[in-house]
Each structure stands twice: as structure tokens, then as C-alpha cells.
Write a protein that holds these residues in place. Structure first.
Motif, short mmCIF file in Angstrom:
data_model
loop_
_atom_site.label_atom_id
_atom_site.label_comp_id
_atom_site.label_asym_id
_atom_site.label_seq_id
_atom_site.Cartn_x
_atom_site.Cartn_y
_atom_site.Cartn_z
N ARG A 94 0.04 -41.55 -8.84
CA ARG A 94 -0.36 -40.62 -7.79
C ARG A 94 0.87 -39.93 -7.21
O ARG A 94 1.99 -40.43 -7.34
N THR A 95 0.63 -38.81 -6.52
CA THR A 95 1.72 -38.09 -5.87
C THR A 95 1.28 -37.69 -4.46
O THR A 95 0.12 -37.89 -4.08
N PHE A 96 2.20 -37.15 -3.68
CA PHE A 96 1.87 -36.79 -2.30
C PHE A 96 0.98 -35.54 -2.27
O PHE A 96 0.90 -34.79 -3.23
N GLN A 97 0.32 -35.34 -1.14
CA GLN A 97 -0.56 -34.20 -0.95
C GLN A 97 0.15 -33.12 -0.13
O GLN A 97 0.98 -33.42 0.72
N LEU A 98 -0.20 -31.88 -0.40
CA LEU A 98 0.38 -30.75 0.31
C LEU A 98 -0.68 -30.04 1.15
O LEU A 98 -1.80 -29.80 0.67
N ARG A 99 -0.33 -29.72 2.38
CA ARG A 99 -1.15 -28.84 3.20
C ARG A 99 -0.29 -27.61 3.51
O ARG A 99 0.80 -27.74 4.07
N VAL A 100 -0.77 -26.45 3.13
CA VAL A 100 -0.04 -25.20 3.36
C VAL A 100 -0.85 -24.37 4.34
O VAL A 100 -2.03 -24.08 4.10
N ALA A 101 -0.23 -23.99 5.45
CA ALA A 101 -0.95 -23.29 6.51
C ALA A 101 -0.23 -22.00 6.90
O ALA A 101 0.99 -21.97 7.00
N THR A 102 -1.01 -20.96 7.13
CA THR A 102 -0.50 -19.64 7.50
C THR A 102 -1.05 -19.24 8.85
O THR A 102 -2.25 -19.36 9.10
N LEU A 103 -0.16 -18.78 9.73
CA LEU A 103 -0.58 -18.22 11.01
C LEU A 103 -0.91 -16.74 10.80
O LEU A 103 -0.02 -15.93 10.54
#
Length: 477
Positions: A84-93
Motif C-alpha cells: 500500500r501507499t499513502f493517499q493524496l488529497r489535492v484541494a483548490t481554492l
């Protein structure tokens, strides 16, 4: 079927990883290995990595685009050697200064990194204090647009037409709310990833603090003990600013939902890439197909946040307030911003166009979209004739509306809230673009001086954050 699908997708991700890393220089490969170690340590070891979630704020600029590519390479590299690997959350304002070209650039980068079908990646945007799935084709909501335009209009009048404050303040002041929402949403994240240096981050925090102080907000003397506390503090600064700006007309916002992890980690890569010019790295220009938007809003440089709009406002300022030609104001801006524009590879054709008659028409259209104001209303903003009991009202009328000078005493009565002709009330609202109750509020206010240049230059009295101090990516640039 599921096993076959998973096998096929793993093969696709391996191909993406190999192609991505093929664009890395030797220095970037070294930085990648150090970044992987940093993430694994922050997660508590490889056994915990699969449940670890990292947030990246992505504004469509070169720094966050480059950071995103590095994190994707780290994510896929770990996946190639561990279950398994880490999860990414990508957020834009999402804000009114974000052009469609910028949204297209963000979407194109996501596609190059093969994000859209990967369950380990969340793509979000925050618009008008709402967390939504990222959609580069979604129009800006009318409510969010109207709120932002009203805020910028009031900030412009209160700061005596300060161009940088008018363009930048509302977007910067939204950052505390933005980070609170995207770090807490749907179970939260464990870490915030940063591509900016600690110096850049500390400069922006210093500017936010000074903005709140200039508005009269009372600031605590203690330092927040965590990133969560810092985000909450930033949001408090913003709320204090708007309470002062609107007074009794301030509409309280819905608070960000509590939740998430109390002790957010900060994962930076700026120190790993010293000496690497990310703006011209093949990883960014070729693999990510990054194309700088000359009309887009740039968080890290308030003095040139939007070159076309800045030049247009300087031109109007020169023409109406300094008795110069419009072209002289535009040319003065481009001379002042020449080095930055070269660094960002802004095409000379845009500069030439901006100084032409056609450029003024284009800039006027851009200003109408950004502010919701016609040129006459924008000139009124630059004059800011209503603040401090209308001390500049006579000069404004003499310069822009000489036929209304005879009504000056009656206009003061309108602004004081005294009975007056409805026609004059409507004239003030139409001329300024500001509702009469807010004009009367401005009339009772003293002008505020705000200096949003803390990220564009280093004040001598501000020191950068030392190693170990609170630092994280604010700008998402």
C-alpha cells in the motif's frame, strides 16, 4: 474481474511512474528518495503508510504543480515496492481571480499524473466556503461571485483605492477558512505538504497578521501550538477584518466543520530542491505541460497579482488621479514589474497589447468580470470619495462629475442618512456600484492602510521561520 482490473490498473500506474521519473534530473531523483523517507517517517513507518493522507493546496501555479508531481512520484514509487501507499488529497481554492486557463492547466496536470481514476487520490475545490469535487468546467457560483466582488469593492474604498489590497485581500483572507475545511473534510488528513520555503510562508503569515491589525482586530500574543490552531487563528483574523469592514452589515459565515486530526504534520520539499529551478524543469514544462497564465491571479506576488488588471488600474489611476495619460500609467507598471514578468515568461505580445486601445477594452472586460463594475464605478473606487465623512467627495465630483457639484450638500445628507431625494440616493448607488447602506457605513469610516506586499519583498523587521517553527504551504501557487 476485480483482480484483473486491479492488475491492469497497477500496470498503468507503473507506466505512469516510469514516464514521470524519466523526466527527473539526478538532483530531483535524490530529492525524491529523501521525500519518500520524510513521508514514511511522518506516517510512522511502512506499516502505517496505507492509512496516511497528505494534503496539497493547488492553485494552478508552478510551485504547487511541481510539488504535486514530486508527491505523485513518491506515491507511485512506494506503491511499486509495498502493498500500500499513502493517499493524496489535492484541494483548490476557487476564487474570482482564477481564470478558465488556470483551471484547464490544473485539469491537464491531473490527467498527466493519472489522478482521475485512482482511488488513492481525492480532487477537491473550495468555493464560497463549500467543499466540492473538483470540476474544471463548473462555472463560478453567482453567490460566490457576488460576495467576492462586494468584498473587493468595500476593501478598495476603505483602503483609498489601494490596488494591491483591492485585488488580493479577499483571496488571501479566505486561506484560513480554506485550510480548516480541506484538512477536516471527510475524516481529515494527517499532513500538509509544502513546496514553498519557510521564508515565503512566514512572510505571508506576517502580512495576514498585519492586515487584521490594520483593521483593528485584537490579536492574541501566544503562538498556536499546531497547524490546526494556526488555521483557526488565520480564520479569526479574517473574521475580525470583515467585522470591521462591514460593521453591522457583516453577515456571519458558516463555521468550518470540526474534525480531522489534531496534530497535523508539515511535509516540505523546498529544502530538498535547493539549486533546482522548478519553473523551467522538464518535469514541469514537459511532463506536466504547465503553461503560465498571464491573466491569472498569482498568490506569491501581490504587487503583480494579475498583470493585465494591475496595469489597467494603474492606467486609470494615472489618467484620473494624477492628470497623466492612461498609457503612462500602464507603461509605468510594466517597467516596475519587468523582472517578474520576464521570470514568469509573460509574452511581450501581452505587454504590447495591454498598452494599446484594444488592450484597454480587454482589460475593461476583465475588470467587469473580476469586480462586477463598469469603468466609471472602478474610477470611483480608485478615488474612494465616501470614506472619512466624504472628505474627497468634492474633488471626485469636480474631476469626474462636475455637473453634480451643485448637489454636494444634498449628497452629504444622503451619506449621513438624512432625508434626501430618492434620485440622489440612486445616483450614488449607481455611480459607485455600492448599496446605499454600505456607502453610509463607509462615510463613517476612516481610511485603512494595508500593505499586501509581504510576500513580494522581505520586510527588514520580519525574520524567516527557523527550522522547527510552524511552516506550511499557504499559497497553493
Amino acid at each position: 474481474m476485480s483482480a484483473i482490473h486491479d492488475q491492469a490498473m497497477n500496470y498503468v500506474y507503473q507506466q505512469v511512474q516510469q514516464r514521470l521519473i524519466g523526466y527527473f534530473t539526478r538532483a530531483e531523483r535524490t530529492a525524491l528518495q529523501l521525500l519518500i523517507q520524510r513521508i514514511v517517517v511522518a506516517a510512522g513507518g511502512m506499516e502505517q503508510i496505507g492509512d496516511y493522507k497528505v494534503l496539497v493546496a493547488h492553485g494552478g501555479g508552478e510551485v504547487s504543480s511541481y510539488t504535486l508531481a514530486m508527491l505523485r512520484a513518491a506515491q507511485l514509487s512506494i506503491a511499486g515496492r509495498a502493498p500500500r501507499t499513502f493517499q493524496l488529497r489535492v484541494a483548490t481554492l476557487r476564487h474570482t481571480g482564477m481564470t478558465q486557463d488556470t483551471l484547464d492547466t490544473i485539469h491537464r496536470g491531473y490527467s498527466r499524473l493519472f489522478f482521475h481514476d485512482d482511488e488513492r487520490v481525492e480532487l477537491l475545490m473550495v468555493e464560497n466556503q463549500q467543499v466540492l469535487p473538483f470540476n474544471y468546467q463548473r462555472p463560478l457560483s453567482s453567490v460566490g461571485c457576488e460576495t467576492s466582488q462586494r468584498n473587493r469593492l468595500m476593501i478598495g474604498h476603505l483602503t483609498s483605492g489601494d490596488i494591491c489590497a483591492t485585488l488580493c485581500n479577499d483571496t488571501y483572507l479566505a486561506l484560513g477558512d480554506f485550510y480548516q475545511r480541506v484538512t477536516a473534510w471527510n475524516g481529515g488528513v494527517h499532513a500538509v505538504a509544502s513546496g514553498d520555503s519557510a521564508r515565503k510562508q512566514s512572510q505571508l503569515l506576517a502580512w495576514l497578521k498585519k492586515t487584521a491589525q490594520a483593521a483593528g482586530a485584537t490579536l492574541p500574543t501566544d503562538k498556536p501550538a499546531s497547524l490546526n490552531g494556526l488555521f483557526a487563528r488565520m480564520d479569526e483574523w479574517s473574521e475580525g477584518f470583515y467585522r470591521d469592514l462591514f460593521g453591522e452589515h457583516c453577515v456571519p459565515k458558516a463555521n468550518a466543520s470540526p474534525g480531522g486530526h489534531r496534530n497535523l504534520a508539515s511535509i516540505g520539499i523546498a529544502d530538498l530542491l535547493e539549486g533546482v529551478d522548478s519553473t523551467c524543469a522538464p518535469l514541469l514544462t514537459e511532463f506536466m505541460a504547465y503553461n503560465p497564465d498571464p491573466l491569472g491571479f498569482h498568490f506569491s506576488h501581490p504587487t503583480v497579482a494579475n498583470p493585465l488588471l494591475m496595469a489597467h488600474l494603474r492606467g486609470l489611476q494615472a489618467e484620473c488621479l494624477r492628470e497623466l495619460d492612461y498609457e503612462e500609467g500602464v507603461e509605468g507598471f510594466f517597467l516596475q514589474a519587468a523582472q517578474y514578468l520576464r521570470d514568469r515568461q509573460i509574452p511581450d505580445t501581452l505587454i504590447t497589447q495591454a498598452m494599446s486601445r484594444e488592450g484597454r477594452v480587454l482589460a475593461t472586460q476583465c475588470a467587469e468580470q473580476f469586480f462586477g463594475l463598469e469603468e466609471g464605478q472602478l474610477i470611483c473606487l480608485l478615488f474612494s470619495p465616501f470614506i472619512h465623512h466624504g472628505e474627497r467627495l468634492e474633488g471626485y465630483l469636480r474631476q469626474c462629475h462636475p455637473g453634480m457639484l451643485v448637489a454636494l450638500p444634498e449628497l452629504h445628507k444622503v451619506l449621513q442618512g438624512k432625508p434626501a431625494a430618492e434620485m440622489l440616493q440612486q445616483w450614488l448607488a449607481d455611480t459607485s456600484g455600492v448599496p446605499l447602506p454600505l456607502l453610509q457605513h463607509l462615510y463613517r469610516k476612516r481610511p485603512t492602510t494595508l500593505v499586501p506586499g509581504a510576500t513580494a519583498r522581505s520586510p527588514r523587521h520580519e525574520r524567516p521561520m527557523a527550522d522547527g517553527e510552524l511552516a506550511f504551504q499557504l499559497s497553493g501557487r
